[in-house]
Motif scaffolding. Sequence first.
Motif, PDB file in Angstrom:
ATOM      1  N   CYS A 207       1.822  -2.781   0.131  1.00  0.00           N
ATOM      2  CA  CYS A 207       2.184  -1.429   1.272  1.00  0.00           C
ATOM      3  C   CYS A 207       3.117  -0.794   0.154  1.00  0.00           C
ATOM      4  CB  CYS A 207       2.904  -1.580   2.567  1.00  0.00           C
ATOM      5  SG  CYS A 207       2.813  -0.634   3.485  1.00  0.00           S
TER       6      CYS A 207
ATOM      7  N   CYS B 290      -0.943  -1.947   7.231  1.00  0.00           N
ATOM      8  CA  CYS B 290       0.142  -3.134   7.007  1.00  0.00           C
ATOM      9  C   CYS B 290       0.306  -3.423   8.141  1.00  0.00           C
ATOM     10  CB  CYS B 290       1.586  -1.882   6.241  1.00  0.00           C
ATOM     11  SG  CYS B 290       2.870  -3.171   5.822  1.00  0.00           S
TER      12      CYS B 290
ATOM     13  N   ARG C 144       5.001   1.954   1.507  1.00  0.00           N
ATOM     14  CA  ARG C 144       6.393   1.633   2.547  1.00  0.00           C
ATOM     15  C   ARG C 144       7.626   0.590   1.980  1.00  0.00           C
ATOM     16  NH1 ARG C 144       5.198   5.541   6.391  1.00  0.00           N
ATOM     17  NH2 ARG C 144       4.722   7.353   5.753  1.00  0.00           N
ATOM     18  N   CYS C 145       6.817  -0.932   2.481  1.00  0.00           N
ATOM     19  CA  CYS C 145       7.584  -1.708   2.266  1.00  0.00           C
ATOM     20  C   CYS C 145       7.311  -2.576   1.680  1.00  0.00           C
ATOM     21  CB  CYS C 145       7.869  -1.979   4.198  1.00  0.00           C
ATOM     22  SG  CYS C 145       6.460  -3.172   4.437  1.00  0.00           S
TER      23      CYS C 145
ATOM     24  N   CYS D 133       4.713  -2.806   8.408  1.00  0.00           N
ATOM     25  CA  CYS D 133       5.715  -1.822   9.474  1.00  0.00           C
ATOM     26  C   CYS D 133       4.629  -0.874  10.013  1.00  0.00           C
ATOM     27  CB  CYS D 133       6.311  -0.637   8.393  1.00  0.00           C
ATOM     28  SG  CYS D 133       4.895  -0.275   6.929  1.00  0.00           S
TER      29      CYS D 133
HETATM   30 ZN   LIG Z   1       4.209  -1.303   5.456  1.00  0.00          ZN
END
Ligand SMILES: [Zn+2]
Length: 135
Positions: free
Chosen positions: A45, A31, A47-48, A34
């Motif tokens: 992603c 990513c 996560r983000c 992040c």
């Molecule tokens: Zn990310």
Amino acid sequence: MAYEKPLPVINEDTAPFWEYCHKHELRMQKCRQCGYIRFPASIVCPRCHSLEAEWTRLSGKGRVYSFIVYHQAYHPSYKDELPYAVAIIQLDEGPRMESNVIGCEMEDIKIDMPVEVIFDDVTDEVTLPKFNPAL
Ligand SMILES: [Zn+2]
């Protein structure tokens, strides 16, 4: 001789992974926002939620997270390879991937054993990443 084992299903998202394997490079999406390295490939992603990613080259080093040794061929094309190991590899960069551990006796495979990637050109188009014990 024709390769008779099942081959990966390659789609738009996973094609770059397999193209890099063909070049004997283990790359996964990193990513851009992040830094999270994800596998399998996806457009976003987890996560983000960023859509921005680059295919970063990994060290190819990791450890055996879990494994099983097959003593029975559930697909006829594997019968000459018995016994063989299917493992989940914990890569040093974070992701886990399924693969085979080769290059050693099956009884020598241990949880947390250091391994490193090698590339098996199984057809003209497909190269499978597999793992050898790390020296
Ligand atoms: Zn990310």
